[in-house]
Design an enzyme around this catalytic site. Structure first.
Site: not given
Length: 392
Positions: A136, A138, A140, A250-251, A253, A351, A374
């Site tokens: 999904l 890109e 930009g 939704n799933g 997430r 540390g 997501e």
């Protein structure tokens, strides 16, 4: 080990009883302890993608947790899936998160695919002999997902897809890519989902990204240079792609929130053990009230996050009308809390927490990206706020 996982697969069936659910989680816990946790640091250091381990996960039934059983899925609920991903992430959040993304792809094909698409892809995806990637974002268009510029132009019985996808988990390893591309007008209504096979001419990949965390799974650009796919490669209907993408998220997430729970639980357990063993100024750290209070706050925040994740998963199972908002709440809170708990666990180690061999710094690095992917947690606030103001 493979034989054990195959036997355990019999337990992964729809609508399990409480006893069966316990057996499922025990099998997943055993898998995570045997095949994820012992190799997590090595895979992180050398950027090793665990292909064989993923196939073993497929043997266990983890390649299609909420996919229907007729194509090899386990047919489990979203509530079961969330519990499974929390267990996996206690072994290695990176591998657990990749399995989550793969499951999202399988669920999309199962839910929106034609019979031919389901039969062609899902038996292999559920077995994890073949892997899936979700395309999904890109260069930009990240948070503003409706602004994607990848195009799919109709030419006869084919679509020609051109564009670049960014930050794609599994790029170069997957057998199928669910690609969102513009087939119509600007905005959400002009986006369509396509199934693009890995051997499609014109499909290429960028160089592997050098990442802060999630080093055991490849992240690369997916480059589509006039990739031709048949019209039958459309997933769902023309113009339905954005809806498909958002519903799938939704799933995604909830599952990534569950991965944050698992990573945070592991870090909290390590911290609780360490403060008993570490002595300063003549007493164990566990005797200091400030340390006790810190652990108490971490445990409380983790329990609150788990409650929100379970609520969101139940909302998905019930197909509640406010499911998107409840998933956004769970994702925002659990991923913020998960990172904070892991970071505080590192601080309690002093540390030593900063050293690779202790594993804490890896979990901190891995969980940080959960606040971004997501849908960033800022976008989660937008979803929640808009729903609240719209309902007022």
């Amino acid at each position: 080990m493979t034989q054990t996982l195959s036997a355990a697969h019999a337990h992964l069936s729809a609508h399990p009883t409480a006893e069966e659910r316990d057996a499922i989680l025990d099998a997943v816990r055993t898998f995570a302890a045997a095949e994820l946790a012992p190799h997590a640091l090595e895979r992180d250091e050398y950027k090793l993608f665990p292909r064989e381990t993923l196939r073993h996960a497929g043997d266990l039934g983890l390649g299609g947790i909420s996919v229907r059983e007729d194509v090899g899925g386990s047919g489990l609920s979203r509530s079961d899936a969330a519990a499974i991903f929390e267990e996996l992430a206690q072994g290695d959040p990176t591998v657990a998160a990749y399995i989550s993304i793969h499951n999202m792809v399988a669920w999309m094909i199962d839910t929106y695919g034609s019979d031919a698409q389901r039969d062609a892809w899902l038996p292999r995806l559920t077995a994890m002999t073949h892997l899936g990637s979700y395309c999904l974002t890109e260069p930009g268009a990240g948070s503003d997902a409706a602004a994607i510029t990848t195009t799919a132009i109709r030419e006869g019985d084919e679509f020609v897809i051109t564009g670049v996808k960014q930050f794609i988990s599994g790029a170069g390893e997957a057998a199928v890519y669910v690609v969102m591309a513009r087939t119509g007008e600007p905005g959400a209504r002009g986006i369509t989902a396509f199934l693009v096979p890995a051997d499609a001419a014109g499909l290429g990949f960028g160089a592997p990204e050098k990442k802060m965390g999630w080093r055991a799974q490849p992240t690369r650009q997916v480059i589509l240079d006039e990739v031709r796919v048949p019209a039958e490669a459309v997933l769902g209907d023309l113009g339905q792609g954005f809806k498909i993408a958002m519903t799938a998220l939704n799933g995604g997430r909830v599952n990534i929130a569950a991965c944050s729970l698992g990573g945070a639980q592991w870090a909290l357990d390590q911290a609780a053990r360490y403060v008993h063993e570490r002595f300063t100024f003549g007493e164990a750290l566990s005797e200091r009230q400030s340390v006790v209070f810190a652990l108490a706050d971490m445990a409380t925040e983790l329990a609150a996050a788990r409650a929100l994740v379970r609520d969101a998963a139940a909302a998905m199972d019930a197909k509640a009308p406010d499911v998107a908002t409840r998933c956004a709440m769970a994702k925002r809170y659990a991923t913020d809390a998960g990172f904070d708990i892991a970071n505080r666990a590192l601080q309690l180690h002093g540390g030593y927490g900063y050293l690779h061999d202790y594993g804490i710094e890896k979990v901190v690095r891995d969980l940080r990206v959960h606040q971004i992917l997501e849908g960033t947690n800022e976008i989660m606030r937008v979803i929640i706020g808009r729903d609240l103001l719209g309902a007022a």
